[in-house]
Design a protein around this motif. Structure first.
Motif, PDB file in Angstrom:
ATOM      1  N   ILE A  69       0.857  -1.189   0.000  1.00 20.51           N
ATOM      2  CA  ILE A  69       0.000   0.000   0.000  1.00 20.51           C
ATOM      3  C   ILE A  69       0.890   1.234   0.000  1.00 20.51           C
ATOM      4  CG2 ILE A  69      -1.750   1.285   1.274  1.00 20.51           C
ATOM      5  CD1 ILE A  69      -2.629  -1.387   2.511  1.00 20.51           C
ATOM      6  N   ASP A  70       0.671   2.117  -0.957  1.00 19.93           N
ATOM      7  CA  ASP A  70       1.437   3.358  -1.046  1.00 19.93           C
ATOM      8  C   ASP A  70       0.612   4.475  -0.405  1.00 19.93           C
ATOM      9  OD1 ASP A  70       2.984   5.521  -1.662  1.00 19.93           O
ATOM     10  OD2 ASP A  70       3.057   5.144  -3.820  1.00 19.93           O
ATOM     11  N   TYR A  71       0.854   4.686   0.915  1.00 19.39           N
ATOM     12  CA  TYR A  71       0.051   5.651   1.667  1.00 19.39           C
ATOM     13  C   TYR A  71       0.242   7.077   1.168  1.00 19.39           C
ATOM     14  CZ  TYR A  71      -1.022   1.875   4.868  1.00 19.39           C
ATOM     15  OH  TYR A  71      -1.473   0.705   5.401  1.00 19.39           O
ATOM     16  N   LEU A  72       1.446   7.450   0.777  1.00 20.92           N
ATOM     17  CA  LEU A  72       1.664   8.798   0.259  1.00 20.92           C
ATOM     18  C   LEU A  72       0.873   9.035  -1.030  1.00 20.92           C
ATOM     19  CD1 LEU A  72       5.403   9.557   0.920  1.00 20.92           C
ATOM     20  CD2 LEU A  72       3.458  10.888   1.645  1.00 20.92           C
ATOM     21  N   LYS A  73       0.837   8.035  -1.887  1.00 23.17           N
ATOM     22  CA  LYS A  73       0.077   8.176  -3.129  1.00 23.17           C
ATOM     23  C   LYS A  73      -1.409   8.285  -2.834  1.00 23.17           C
ATOM     24  CE  LYS A  73      -0.523   6.169  -7.732  1.00 23.17           C
ATOM     25  NZ  LYS A  73      -1.677   6.965  -7.944  1.00 23.17           N
ATOM     26  N   LEU A  74      -1.901   7.526  -1.854  1.00 20.55           N
ATOM     27  CA  LEU A  74      -3.310   7.624  -1.484  1.00 20.55           C
ATOM     28  C   LEU A  74      -3.655   9.026  -0.986  1.00 20.55           C
ATOM     29  CD1 LEU A  74      -3.845   4.220   0.358  1.00 20.55           C
ATOM     30  CD2 LEU A  74      -4.738   4.883  -1.876  1.00 20.55           C
ATOM     31  N   LEU A  75      -2.786   9.605  -0.146  1.00 27.17           N
ATOM     32  CA  LEU A  75      -3.017  10.961   0.351  1.00 27.17           C
ATOM     33  C   LEU A  75      -2.957  11.983  -0.775  1.00 27.17           C
ATOM     34  CD1 LEU A  75      -0.988  10.882   3.666  1.00 27.17           C
ATOM     35  CD2 LEU A  75      -3.468  11.011   3.420  1.00 27.17           C
ATOM     36  N   ALA A  76      -1.987  11.831  -1.665  1.00 20.57           N
ATOM     37  CA  ALA A  76      -1.861  12.768  -2.795  1.00 20.57           C
ATOM     38  C   ALA A  76      -3.081  12.678  -3.702  1.00 20.57           C
ATOM     39  CB  ALA A  76      -0.587  12.484  -3.577  1.00 20.57           C
ATOM     40  N   ASP A  77      -3.570  11.468  -3.962  1.00 21.70           N
ATOM     41  CA  ASP A  77      -4.755  11.310  -4.801  1.00 21.70           C
ATOM     42  C   ASP A  77      -5.978  11.934  -4.149  1.00 21.70           C
ATOM     43  OD1 ASP A  77      -3.208   9.969  -6.634  1.00 21.70           O
ATOM     44  OD2 ASP A  77      -3.909   7.958  -6.050  1.00 21.70           O
ATOM     45  N   LYS A  78      -6.122  11.771  -2.830  1.00 18.06           N
ATOM     46  CA  LYS A  78      -7.248  12.365  -2.108  1.00 18.06           C
ATOM     47  C   LYS A  78      -7.192  13.893  -2.182  1.00 18.06           C
ATOM     48  CE  LYS A  78      -9.437  12.598   2.409  1.00 18.06           C
ATOM     49  NZ  LYS A  78      -9.364  12.239   3.813  1.00 18.06           N
ATOM     50  N   ARG A  79      -5.988  14.453  -1.959  1.00 17.07           N
ATOM     51  CA  ARG A  79      -5.833  15.906  -2.035  1.00 17.07           C
ATOM     52  C   ARG A  79      -6.138  16.408  -3.443  1.00 17.07           C
ATOM     53  NH1 ARG A  79      -0.426  17.595  -2.621  1.00 17.07           N
ATOM     54  NH2 ARG A  79      -1.047  17.085  -4.726  1.00 17.07           N
ATOM     55  N   ASP A  80      -5.638  15.713  -4.456  1.00 17.09           N
ATOM     56  CA  ASP A  80      -5.882  16.128  -5.841  1.00 17.09           C
ATOM     57  C   ASP A  80      -7.370  16.091  -6.169  1.00 17.09           C
ATOM     58  OD1 ASP A  80      -3.188  16.517  -6.151  1.00 17.09           O
ATOM     59  OD2 ASP A  80      -2.837  14.624  -7.229  1.00 17.09           O
ATOM     60  N   ALA A  81      -8.081  15.108  -5.627  1.00 15.04           N
ATOM     61  CA  ALA A  81      -9.526  15.019  -5.874  1.00 15.04           C
ATOM     62  C   ALA A  81     -10.261  16.162  -5.181  1.00 15.04           C
ATOM     63  CB  ALA A  81     -10.053  13.671  -5.382  1.00 15.04           C
ATOM     64  N   GLU A  82      -9.796  16.561  -3.991  1.00 16.74           N
ATOM     65  CA  GLU A  82     -10.450  17.638  -3.251  1.00 16.74           C
ATOM     66  C   GLU A  82     -10.268  18.993  -3.927  1.00 16.74           C
ATOM     67  OE1 GLU A  82      -8.782  17.425   0.644  1.00 16.74           O
ATOM     68  OE2 GLU A  82     -10.039  15.725   1.229  1.00 16.74           O
ATOM     69  N   ILE A  83      -9.113  19.230  -4.538  1.00 13.36           N
ATOM     70  CA  ILE A  83      -8.857  20.539  -5.137  1.00 13.36           C
ATOM     71  C   ILE A  83      -8.994  20.532  -6.655  1.00 13.36           C
ATOM     72  CG2 ILE A  83      -7.340  21.249  -3.269  1.00 13.36           C
ATOM     73  CD1 ILE A  83      -4.971  20.757  -5.137  1.00 13.36           C
ATOM     74  N   ALA A  84      -9.528  19.474  -7.203  1.00 10.83           N
ATOM     75  CA  ALA A  84      -9.659  19.369  -8.661  1.00 10.83           C
ATOM     76  C   ALA A  84     -10.477  20.525  -9.203  1.00 10.83           C
ATOM     77  CB  ALA A  84     -10.313  18.044  -9.034  1.00 10.83           C
ATOM     78  N   GLY A  85      -9.919  21.252 -10.169  1.00 13.83           N
ATOM     79  CA  GLY A  85     -10.616  22.343 -10.825  1.00 13.83           C
ATOM     80  C   GLY A  85     -10.566  23.663 -10.070  1.00 13.83           C
ATOM     81  N   HIS A  86     -10.053  23.671  -8.861  1.00 10.86           N
ATOM     82  CA  HIS A  86      -9.972  24.905  -8.086  1.00 10.86           C
ATOM     83  C   HIS A  86      -8.545  25.424  -8.125  1.00 10.86           C
ATOM     84  CE1 HIS A  86     -13.960  24.225  -6.537  1.00 10.86           C
ATOM     85  NE2 HIS A  86     -13.611  23.030  -6.096  1.00 10.86           N
TER      86      HIS A  86
END
Length: 127
Positions: A69-86
């Protein structure tokens, strides 16, 4: 007193006597001195060049097995989804719209947001 190249000071009453030294081989900065099986205080380090016993080797725990499990990638993906388009609008950050620079948007420059340019410390005084 000397131990593994380090110099220590002990109680003057122990000069010339055979003493017992109790220490952690991984920490030569703290040495307990005993004489005739009685504690005689701590040796005071004067010159400490070696902090561990020369033959001391730590037993390292075996490396843990990877989970995949790549925890850093999971966090980065979550952050990218939260700020997508903003995107950050830097121009609006530098300009609060009223030009006085206090950031409250009322244009009076005192920062209280009421639009009335006065010093709150002068309220109630006549003159």
């Amino acid at each position: 007193m000397s131990l593994h190249g380090n110099q220590y000071e002990v109680d003057a009453a122990l000069v010339g006597r055979k003493v017992e030294l109790v220490f952690d081989p991984f920490d030569l900065t703290r040495i307990e001195v005993r004489y005739q099986h009685r504690p005689f205080g701590l040796a005071v380090g004067l010159v400490i060049g070696r902090h561990t016993h020369p033959q001391a080797q730590r037993e390292l725990p075996p490396p843990s097995t990877p989970t995949g499990i790549d925890y850093l990638k999971l966090l980065a993906d979550k952050r990218d989804a939260e700020i997508a388009g903003h995107r950050i609008d830097y121009a609006s950050l530098a300009n609060d719209g009223d030009g006085d620079g206090d950031g409250d948007g009322d244009g009076d420059g005192d920062g209280d947001g009421d639009g009335d340019d006065r010093d709150i410390n002068q309220e109630g005084r006549e003159g």
